[in-house]
Every structure is written in structure tokens, then in C-alpha cells.
Design a protein around this motif. Structure first.
Motif, PDB file in Angstrom:
ATOM      1  N   TYR A 152       0.796  -1.036  -0.211  1.00  0.00           N
ATOM      2  CA  TYR A 152       0.013   0.104  -0.191  1.00  0.00           C
ATOM      3  C   TYR A 152       0.823   1.348   0.036  1.00  0.00           C
ATOM      4  CZ  TYR A 152      -4.530  -2.185   0.359  1.00  0.00           C
ATOM      5  OH  TYR A 152      -5.710  -2.749   0.237  1.00  0.00           O
ATOM      6  N   ASP A 153       1.983   1.211   0.491  1.00  0.00           N
ATOM      7  CA  ASP A 153       2.823   2.224   0.376  1.00  0.00           C
ATOM      8  C   ASP A 153       3.276   2.769  -0.807  1.00  0.00           C
ATOM      9  OD1 ASP A 153       5.167   1.792   3.645  1.00  0.00           O
ATOM     10  OD2 ASP A 153       2.986   2.572   3.069  1.00  0.00           O
ATOM     11  N   LYS A 157      -0.020   8.604  -1.519  1.00  0.00           N
ATOM     12  CA  LYS A 157      -1.078   9.229  -0.811  1.00  0.00           C
ATOM     13  C   LYS A 157      -2.166   9.382  -1.600  1.00  0.00           C
ATOM     14  CE  LYS A 157      -0.347  13.491   0.192  1.00  0.00           C
ATOM     15  NZ  LYS A 157      -1.084  14.512   0.043  1.00  0.00           N
ATOM     16  N   CYS A 158      -1.945   9.703  -2.831  1.00  0.00           N
ATOM     17  CA  CYS A 158      -2.800  10.253  -3.630  1.00  0.00           C
ATOM     18  C   CYS A 158      -3.569   9.211  -4.325  1.00  0.00           C
ATOM     19  CB  CYS A 158      -2.576  11.361  -4.834  1.00  0.00           C
ATOM     20  SG  CYS A 158      -1.757  12.392  -4.033  1.00  0.00           S
ATOM     21  N   THR A 159      -4.769   8.361  -3.640  1.00  0.00           N
ATOM     22  CA  THR A 159      -5.309   7.333  -4.258  1.00  0.00           C
ATOM     23  C   THR A 159      -6.961   7.608  -4.054  1.00  0.00           C
ATOM     24  OG1 THR A 159      -5.435   6.271  -1.945  1.00  0.00           O
ATOM     25  CG2 THR A 159      -3.550   5.717  -3.448  1.00  0.00           C
TER      26      THR A 159
ATOM     27  N   GLU B 488      -7.241   3.312  -6.529  1.00  0.00           N
ATOM     28  CA  GLU B 488      -6.839   3.945  -7.751  1.00  0.00           C
ATOM     29  C   GLU B 488      -5.784   4.921  -7.451  1.00  0.00           C
ATOM     30  OE1 GLU B 488     -11.007   3.430 -10.445  1.00  0.00           O
ATOM     31  OE2 GLU B 488      -9.728   5.352 -10.111  1.00  0.00           O
ATOM     32  N   PHE B 489      -4.888   5.201  -8.604  1.00  0.00           N
ATOM     33  CA  PHE B 489      -4.225   6.318  -8.384  1.00  0.00           C
ATOM     34  C   PHE B 489      -4.829   7.629  -8.762  1.00  0.00           C
ATOM     35  CE2 PHE B 489       0.014   4.709  -7.447  1.00  0.00           C
ATOM     36  CZ  PHE B 489       0.293   3.511  -7.877  1.00  0.00           C
ATOM     37  N   THR B 490      -4.729   8.636  -8.151  1.00  0.00           N
ATOM     38  CA  THR B 490      -5.162   9.997  -8.631  1.00  0.00           C
ATOM     39  C   THR B 490      -4.080  10.958  -8.507  1.00  0.00           C
ATOM     40  OG1 THR B 490      -5.596  10.679  -6.391  1.00  0.00           O
ATOM     41  CG2 THR B 490      -7.385   9.581  -7.761  1.00  0.00           C
ATOM     42  N   ASP B 491      -4.201  12.238  -9.140  1.00  0.00           N
ATOM     43  CA  ASP B 491      -3.404  13.198  -8.971  1.00  0.00           C
ATOM     44  C   ASP B 491      -3.484  14.052  -7.604  1.00  0.00           C
ATOM     45  OD1 ASP B 491      -4.831  15.700 -10.918  1.00  0.00           O
ATOM     46  OD2 ASP B 491      -5.743  14.506  -9.747  1.00  0.00           O
ATOM     47  N   GLU B 492      -2.787  14.975  -7.127  1.00  0.00           N
ATOM     48  CA  GLU B 492      -2.770  15.707  -6.072  1.00  0.00           C
ATOM     49  C   GLU B 492      -3.985  16.482  -6.000  1.00  0.00           C
ATOM     50  OE1 GLU B 492       0.869  14.894  -7.595  1.00  0.00           O
ATOM     51  OE2 GLU B 492       0.389  17.092  -7.816  1.00  0.00           O
ATOM     52  N   LEU B 493      -4.263  17.162  -7.282  1.00  0.00           N
ATOM     53  CA  LEU B 493      -5.577  18.071  -7.065  1.00  0.00           C
ATOM     54  C   LEU B 493      -6.528  17.464  -6.815  1.00  0.00           C
ATOM     55  CD1 LEU B 493      -5.618  21.221  -8.289  1.00  0.00           C
ATOM     56  CD2 LEU B 493      -6.459  20.182 -10.280  1.00  0.00           C
ATOM     57  N   PHE B 495      -7.022  14.863  -5.231  1.00  0.00           N
ATOM     58  CA  PHE B 495      -6.882  14.171  -3.799  1.00  0.00           C
ATOM     59  C   PHE B 495      -7.202  15.270  -2.690  1.00  0.00           C
ATOM     60  CE2 PHE B 495      -5.573  11.358  -0.585  1.00  0.00           C
ATOM     61  CZ  PHE B 495      -4.691  12.380   0.176  1.00  0.00           C
ATOM     62  N   SER B 496      -6.529  16.495  -3.029  1.00  0.00           N
ATOM     63  CA  SER B 496      -6.770  17.477  -1.893  1.00  0.00           C
ATOM     64  C   SER B 496      -8.146  18.039  -2.263  1.00  0.00           C
ATOM     65  CB  SER B 496      -5.770  18.782  -2.526  1.00  0.00           C
ATOM     66  OG  SER B 496      -5.763  19.034  -3.815  1.00  0.00           O
ATOM     67  N   GLU B 497      -8.755  17.820  -3.254  1.00  0.00           N
ATOM     68  CA  GLU B 497     -10.259  18.278  -3.017  1.00  0.00           C
ATOM     69  C   GLU B 497     -11.113  17.417  -2.628  1.00  0.00           C
ATOM     70  OE1 GLU B 497     -11.251  18.424  -7.535  1.00  0.00           O
ATOM     71  OE2 GLU B 497     -10.181  20.475  -7.811  1.00  0.00           O
ATOM     72  N   MET B 498     -10.683  16.026  -2.677  1.00  0.00           N
ATOM     73  CA  MET B 498     -11.295  15.089  -1.788  1.00  0.00           C
ATOM     74  C   MET B 498     -11.271  15.406  -0.567  1.00  0.00           C
ATOM     75  SD  MET B 498     -11.074  11.431  -3.663  1.00  0.00           S
ATOM     76  CE  MET B 498      -9.373  11.318  -3.894  1.00  0.00           C
ATOM     77  N   CYS B 499     -10.083  15.633   0.133  1.00  0.00           N
ATOM     78  CA  CYS B 499      -9.907  15.874   1.350  1.00  0.00           C
ATOM     79  C   CYS B 499     -10.522  17.071   1.924  1.00  0.00           C
ATOM     80  CB  CYS B 499      -8.266  16.261   1.677  1.00  0.00           C
ATOM     81  SG  CYS B 499      -7.108  14.790   2.065  1.00  0.00           S
ATOM     82  N   MET B 500     -10.683  18.036   1.138  1.00  0.00           N
ATOM     83  CA  MET B 500     -11.220  19.201   1.614  1.00  0.00           C
ATOM     84  C   MET B 500     -12.726  19.158   1.523  1.00  0.00           C
ATOM     85  SD  MET B 500      -9.080  22.708   0.434  1.00  0.00           S
ATOM     86  CE  MET B 500      -8.070  22.020  -0.920  1.00  0.00           C
TER      87      MET B 500
END
Lengths: 213, 632
Positions: A152-153, A157-159, B488-493, B495-500
Motif C-alpha cells: 500500500y505504501d 498518498k493520492c489514491t 486507484e491512483f489519482t493526482d494531487e489536485l 486528492f486535495s479536493e477530496m480531502c477538502m
């Protein structure tokens, strides 16, 4: 008298320099693999395949061996989003069959031979060996948790969905529920192989990587 | 990708067998490799010089001319070779890059010709190895300076004003960079003029003028025209005081400003005047008053604001303080030794000048610095012998530390230059690595979005962008990892939107199902930061790792504001079972995929309506697969 002391000093310096150079040379590791015929006999690769493999290997590691740090670096390049170093560590131990801290070309090619051209039994054996971190013949929950956490590592982070704390643990539970038939908390090699052979998904996916080389 | 990674990809893919027993979902099909597996030797003819190399060697760098299909344009069917009408000598270095992974700069070649060759073959000069990088950069800079016009100096100070700057900030900037506005420039020159006037007045007022009628003695001009000088002094001090107060007002940090050297000089320059005003005209204190006037000469140091050279000199002296200290110390030692010796040698002589050891100090200094005023001379033979030894050693003692200081200055100067260069180079390198990582990730995400996972027949393969087999295989590997972990892999954008969105408790009619499922998640970002901190201690950090960590910690900072407010959501946790069906359903509704972006950094998410449709079509194919999945 002055001249003789000067000569003595000069020779001493040269000797010291020389011995330092010798030490430097000795410390560089040079490893030459066994002959092509022997490797052909031991692995299931053809001569040409072995040639291609060795050329690539030698180009990357001129000294003939890969140490753990280089291994981690190489493997991490394929997973830029996450941290592949822990999993690379386990993988390194799986490839380094004689546990001498470095992977030579023979180790490398034998491992690849099992993974790509081996029977299903051999592949499952290899996977079991990978999961069994302390190589005692049993996979405990802690070992499995370490392996799964390291996988998982690699995701980073961006999953999507967002990775939660208990996901690896849940994954371990699912695995043990499936594999640990006698519910003794450890998975032995026989349980593992039996269970995998009964799972048609796993069986089917074993053929996936045949044509990698 | 870095050098030789293509060699290791088959190994990484083979190692993926280790994920198979753990996978939560079925693995995707591997890409079909149409090319033959056998390696072949290619012939490359560069202006008559024939090179031969393995095809695999060239394939290591698929984004260059020789590694991609672009070289097919240069294929000559008649001679069965690739013909390039370029410099054969340079090609040797280009080919070596493919072979060894390191690009070297040949020192005897012209920098511009080299750059042109690199541009032709599609190789970025930034990957020049460390051994040749400095030389390359130096030559390049030299070349640029020769061609460029002399606007660099002005560009350095002409940073644009930040918008919405207060008058105070503008004033400070005007003081620091006088070239920015005409008013500042005028003020700059006016103060410079007054400093000069003040210094000249100080000098001139001690010159003897013709005495007034009736007096024999020569008067210094200061006393003759005392009123005029006083007025001039007053005017100068007024201007200096005004300038100092304005600077004090405009300074962003007043304490720091007051402690700075320039402000101390300013204060010292104007204080004597005010003290002189305050003090009464008394004979007793006039001596002290005269002493104070000496401090007026410090006004000349105010010129250092106007002169860059003075500042550099001052900085050098400060940085060479240890060498200067050593010089002083060794001189003091020598002076004491020789003064003692001379005193005792001359002790017997009648009427000698060497009355005490401190009195001999003067002789020693004058002799050692080879001044030789002749006001004190030894009379005894012993004194003369020691005197000559003193003068000989004086030459040595003075001469020795001076080259040290000079070389120190030179070293510091060059070090400064090199440190700046290295910093810039490091920044560029990190940025490039970051970009490469982002590029890889974005390529994969784009590949996913273009529906690369669907089982395409060979006819629809042409719809996909031309992607090298390496990329196909790498994407397949990443896809396998996704299936193993069911994330799934996502991008930072995204991901940060999801977090927010989760932290804010964003609920719309479309996302009711999602937020109910995702409301349970613990604060993801600080946990990741904690784990990363632990991992940092353990893992071996190479440069690429370091940059990823850096990138990830950047992300953590950005999104750390989010999870704090999620504690309220955590209070009402529901038992979350990540059902595969639901996950795909959510994928259909909420996710904002990255648009096919060629520039990896700026990617604005498009309106959610369109991707929703896109996702919906994929959703239907997913549901088939979810049914087939075992209960793993």
C-alpha cells in the motif's frame, strides 16, 4: 646523511600511497557470472534471452552485483507516487537466495526464470518465500501485515478511495480467512499452495507475465 | 525516466507475481507486444562515419530522436541504415549518452554547436553529468554574456513592485533601490552631494586662512568663517537627520534596522552636532567637544550606501577577520619580543631613547614596517645587531599573512559565485525530477482516462496516442498494483479536493451516497505525514526519493487545514464496508479526472458534467467485472 633521510622519507610516502591504492582496488567488488552454458542449463531461458538479460544487467551494474540500496533505487523509479523502499527490501531478500547482501546475475536470472517460466507450483513457492519474511516456513499475521503495508505504501498518498488506517489490516484478515484453513493463525506452504490452486482467478492470472522477456 | 530503467522494467513486472495471491481484483491483461523479441544491431551513418549499436541501447530513451520512431524518417532503404547529415565527431558523445546514461561535454567543442546537436537529437542539456556540468555552464554563461546586451544589471534591481503595497513599503523600496523611481534617484544624489559637502567642509575648516586685519597668527578657516561653516553643518545635519528618520519610519523591522551597520554610522555622523548644541560653551568641556567633532569624519562612511565596492570591501574585511586577527596577533608577539630585547640591549647607554619597553614599541613598529623614521636609533653593537634582525624579520612577518588574506578574499568571492550556481542547479534538478515524476503519473492517469483498460481489439488500438511499448508495460504494472490494493491512483489536485470536500462536509444531492461512505475516514493527511516521518528515518533517501518526499510534504502542508474540522464527522461514524459496486458507483459520480494535459503542472478540472458521462460509460463495463470477482 641528509640525502639518505630524504630518500627514506620519499620511499615511505610512496609506499603508503601505494598501499592505500591497493586497498582501494581490493574494495571494489568484481563478480563474474558462471558460464552461459551452465546458466542455460539451470534456468529456462534461451541463450539469446540470457545474452540480452546479461547485457542489460552488466550495463547497469558494471561490478556484476546489485546491493540493496541500488535495488531500492531502481525499484522506486517505477512507483513515483509512493514509497517502494520497504517492498523493495522484501523483494531483495526474496531474490538474494544465498543471503549474502547482494544480488548477482545468477540470483537475478534464477529468480526471473521461476517467475516467468516456472510452473505454477514454483511461482507459488516463490511468492510464499517472499511473504515469509523470516523464512521459517510460516506466514504470520504480522509478516503479512508488513508485506501488505509495504504494497500500500507503493500506492502513495493520492489514491482513490482515500487510504484508511485499517485497510491493510482488513486485507490481511481477508487473506487469512481464505488461506488459513485450520485457523491456527499461521499459513503454511501447503495451505497456501492448496488454496491458491483452488482459486481460479489466481490460477488464471499466473499466466499473465509469461511474455515479459 | 532515468537511465537504464527500461532494462529493469521486465524484472519489476516479473516481481509482480508476488502480488497475485493478494490481489483484491483480477489483474488486467498485459499489453500485446507486436515487436519481435530479438535484439538487433542498427547501423547509423553520420556523414559517412558508420556507428553500430544494439536497438535496445537506443530504446532506452524513448523521448529522444534516436529512441523514438522519429528516426524512421532518416532510414535509408537502399543502404539499410539510418543516415544523419550531422557532425560525426559530436555524434560520438550523443551515442555514448545512450550507452552509459551520462552525457559528457567535450571541452574542445564550441558550446553553441554542442547545444544545436543536442537540440537536434532531442536531448535536454540538463542531464549533463556532474563531471562536465560546471564547465558546460561556465562556457554557456560566457557565451551568453558576450552576446547579450548590458541590461542584466538593471534587471537585477528592477523587480516589479508587488501590488497593493503600502506607501511605507514603497518608501522603503525607494530607499533600498534608488533606480526604481526618479524621486528616489534625486534623493539619492542629493544626499550623496551633501555627504560630500559635509566632508569637504570638515576638511577645509582646518586649513589656515589669511588672518583678519590686525592679527598676526594664521587662523583656520573654520574660525574665520565660523558662521558660514556652522550654517553648512546645520544644513547637512538636518538633511541627514531627515533621511535617518524617514528610513526608520519606512523600515519593515525597526529593531533590525537600528542594529544595522549603516544606521549606526548615520547616528554617529549626526550625534556630535546635537551634543554640541546641547553642551554649553565651556572651556572645561570644550576638549571633549572637540573630540566629538572627530566623529564627524564618519560621515564619509555614509558613502558606502552609494558605493557597491565599499560594501564588498567591508564584507571582505569582516569575513577575513580571523586572518587579520592572526596577523595582528603575530605582529604583537614580534613587537613585544623585539621591544624587550632592544630595551635591555640599550639599557646601559646614556641618554638613550629606549626609556622603557613600551617606548621601544614605537621603534620596533617603525623598524618592522621598514618605515625607519630615525627618531630612535640603537647605539650599542648588540642593539644594532638586534635592530637589523628586527627589520629583516619585520619584512617576513608582514609579508606572510597578506597573501593569505588575498587568497581568502579570492576564495570567498569564488565560493559565493559557486554556491549561487550550485543552488540554482540543484533547484533546477529537483524541479526536473519532480516534473518527470508528475509526467509519469499524469501519463498513467491520462491513459486510464482514455479508457486504455478496456479490452481493445487491434483495430481500435490506433485510437490511442502513440505510446511506446515501455509505457504500455509500465502502465500495465501500475494497473496491476491498483487491482491488488483495490485503490486507484489519482493526482494531487483530485486528492486535495477530496480531502477538502470531506472536511467541509460537502453534500449535494449527487453525492449523498458517497459522503455517507467516506465520512468515516480518519484524518488521512496527518497520518500520512506521521508515517512518512517514520519512514524517512528508515529508508535510504536518494535524490529522487528526497524530491518525492519533499513533494509529498508540500502536499501535506497544503491539505493539513482540512482534516482538523473532520472531527465532527468522525463522531458520527458509520460502519463502512467498501463495497466494490458502490465504489464504482461513486466513481461514476464524484470523481473529477484530470483532463488530457500535455503540460503536467497546470490542469484545471473541467466541469463535472462531462466527466460524469464519461465515467458512466465505464461504470457499466465495471459492473460486469464486479460480479465476477471472488469473495477475496
Amino acid at each position: 646523511m641528509l640525502r639518505s633521510t630524504l630518500v627514506a622519507v620519499v620511499t615511505l610516502t610512496l609506499y603508503l600511497l601505494d598501499s592505500v591504492e591497493d586497498e582501494l582496488e581490493l574494495s571494489a567488488v568484481r563478480h563474474r557470472p558462471e558460464g552461459l552454458e551452465q546458466l542455460e542449463a539451470q534456468t529456462r531461458f534461451s541463450r539469446k534471452e540470457l545474452q540480452i538479460l546479461y547485457r542489460g544487467f552488466k550495463n547497469e551494474c558494471p561490478s556484476g552485483v546489485v546491493n540493496e540500496d541500488t535495488f531500492k533505487e531502481i525499484y522506486s523509479q517505477f512507483f513515483p507516487q509512493g514509497d517502494a523502499s520497504t517492498y523493495a527490501h522484501f523483494l531483495f531478500n526474496a531474490f538474494d537466495t544465498d543471503h549474502n547482501g547482494s544480488v548477482s546475475f545468477e540470483d537475478f536470472v534464477m529468480g526471473l526464470s521461476i517467475l516467468l517460466r516456472g510452473t505454477v507450483q514454483e511461482k507459488l513457492n516463490w511468492a510464499f518465500n517472499l511473504y515469509d519474511i523470516n523464512k521459517d516456513g510460516y506466514i504470520t499475521k504480522e509478516e503479512m501485515l508488513d508485506i501488505i503495508k509495504s504494497i500500500y505504501d507503493m500506492m502513495g498518498k493520492c489514491t482513490y478511495p482515500i487510504l484508511k488506517e485499517e485497510t491493510p489490516r482488513q486485507h490481511v484478515e481477508i487473506f487469512f480467512q481464505k488461506m488459513d484453513k485450520n485457523r491456527d493463525g499461521v499459513v503454511t506452504i501447503d495451505e497456501f499452495i492448496d488454496c491458491c490452486q483452488n482459486d481460479e482467478n489466481i490460477m488464471r492470472s499466473m499466466q499473465l507475465f509469461e511474455n515479459v522477456i | 525516466m532515468a537511465a537504464g530503467v527500461a532494462t529493469w522494467l521486465p524484472f519489476a513486472r516479473a516481481a509482480a507475481v508476488g502480488w497475485l495471491p493478494l490481489a483484491k481484483k483480477t489483474m488486467p491483461k498485459p499489453p500485446v507486444d507486436k515487436k519481435s523479441r530479438n535484439d538487433e544491431i542498427l547501423f547509423v551513418n553520420v556523414s559517412g562515419l558508420r556507428f553500430q549499436t544494439w536497438k535496445n541501447t537506443l530504446d532506452r530513451y524513448p523521448d529522444t530522436l534516436l529512441g523514438s520512431s522519429e528516426k524512421e524518417f532518416f532510414y535509408n532503404e537502399d543502404t539499410q541504415e539510418y543516415f544523419f547529415d550531422r557532425d560525426p565527431e559530436m555524434f560520438r558523445h550523443i551515442l555514448n549518452f545512450y550507452r552509459t546514461g551520462k552525457l559528457h561535454y567535450p571541452r574542445q567543442e564550441c558550446i553553441q554547436a554542442f547545444d544545436e546537436e543536442l537540440a537536434f537529437y532531442g536531448i535536454v542539456p540538463d542531464i549533463i553529468g556532474d563531471c562536465c556540468m560546471e564547465e558546460y555552464r561556465d562556457r554557456k554563461k560566457e557565451n551568453q554574456e558576450r552576446l547579450a546586451e548590458d541590461t542584466e544589471a538593471e534587471m537585477a534591481t528592477d523587480t516589479p513592485l508587488p501590488p497593493h503595497s503600502t506607501p511605507r513599503e514603497r518608501l522603503w523600496r525607494a530607499f533600498e533601490n534608488p533606480h526604481t523611481s526618479t524621486m528616489a534617484l534625486v534623493f539619492y544624489y542629493v544626499t550623496g552631494f551633501f555627504i560630500a559637502v559635509s566632508v569637504i567642509a570638515n576638511v577645509v575648516e582646518t586649513v589656515p586662512c589669511r588672518p583678519p586685519k590686525g592679527s598676526k597668527k594664521d587662523l583656520p578657516c573654520g574660525e574665520k568663517y565660523s558662521l558660514a561653516f556652522f550654517c553648512m553643518d546645520t544644513a547637512c545635519v538636518l538633511i541627514f537627520t531627515f533621511e535617518y528618520l524617514m528610513r526608520l519610519f519606512a523600515a519593515p523591522s525597526r529593531c533590525k534596522f537600528m542594529r544595522s551597520v549603516m544606521s549606526v554610522i548615520d547616528v554617529v555622523a549626526i550625534m556630535p552636532y546635537y551634543i554640541g548644541l546641547v553642551m554649553p560653551e565651556n572651556e572645561d568641556v570644550s576638549g571633549a567637544f572637540v573630540t566629538l567633532r572627530v566623529f564627524r569624519v564618519f560621515r564619509i562612511f555614509k558613502f558606502s550606501r552609494h558605493s557597491q565596492g565599499l560594501r564588498i570591501l567591508g564584507y571582505t574585511l569582516k569575513s577575513c577577520a580571523s586572518e587579520l586577527g592572526f596577523l595582528l596577533f603575530s605582529l604583537t608577539m614580534a613587537i613585544i619580543i623585539f621591544a624587550t630585547v632592544m630595551f635591555y640591549a640599550e639599557k646601559g647607554t646614556k641618554g638613550t631613547n629606549f626609556t622603557s619597553i613600551p617606548a621601544s614599541f614605537w621603534y620596533t613598529i617603525v623598524t618592522m614596517t621598514t618605515l625607519g623614521y630615525g627618531d630612535m636609533v640603537p647605539n650599542t653593537i648588540a642593539g644594532k645587531i638586534f635592530g637589523s634582525i628586527c627589520s629583516l624579520s619585520g619584512v617576513l612577518v608582514i609579508a606572510l599573512p597578506v597573501p593569505v588574506i588575498v587568497s581568502n578574499f579570492s576564495r570567498i568571492y569564488h565560493q559565493n559565485q559557486r554556491a549561487d550556481k550550485m543552488r540554482a542547479q540543484q533547484k533546477v534538478r529537483l524541479a526536473r525530477i519532480r516534473l518527470a515524476k508528475k509526467g509519469t503519473t499524469n501519463a498513467f492517469l491520462q491513459y486510464k482516462e482514455e479508457g486504455g483498460f478496456q479490452d481493445r481489439g487491434s483495430d481500435s488500438a490506433l485510437c490511442l496516442k502513440n505510446r511506446s511499448s515501455f509505457e504500455h508495460q509500465h502502465h500495465h504494472l501500475l494497473h496491476c498494483l491498483e487491482k491488488t490494493t483495490n485503490h486507484e491512483f489519482t493526482d494531487e489536485l483530485t486528492f486535495s479536493e477530496m480531502c477538502m470536500t470531506e472536511s467541509v462536509g460537502y453534500r449535494t444531492s449527487r453525492s449523498t451516497s458517497i459522503s455517507s461512505q467516506q465520512g468515516v475516514s480518519t484524518s488521512c493527511c496527518p497520518r500520512r505525514a506521521k508515517r512518512r516521518a517514520i519512514r524517512l528515518a528508515n529508508s535510504t533517501v536518494s535524490v529522487s526519493r528526497g524530491s518525492v518526499q519533499e513533494l509529498d510534504t508540500l502536499q501535506v502542508h497544503k491539505t493539513s487545514a482540512g482534516p482538523q474540522s473532520r472531527s465532527s464527522l468522525n463522531a458520527r461514524t458509520e460502519d463502512l464496508k467498501l463495497n466494490c459496486d458502490d465504489r464504482d458507483f461513486t466513481a461514476a459520480i464524484i470523481s473529477i479526472p484530470t483532463p488530457p494535459a500535455n503540460t503536467p503542472d497546470e490542469s484545471l478540472p473541467p466541469s463535472p458534467a462531462i466527466p460524469g458521462i464519461l465515467r458512466n460509460s465505464r461504470c457499466s463495463s465495471f459492473t460486469h467485472e464486479t460480479v465476477k470477482i471472488s469473495s477475496l
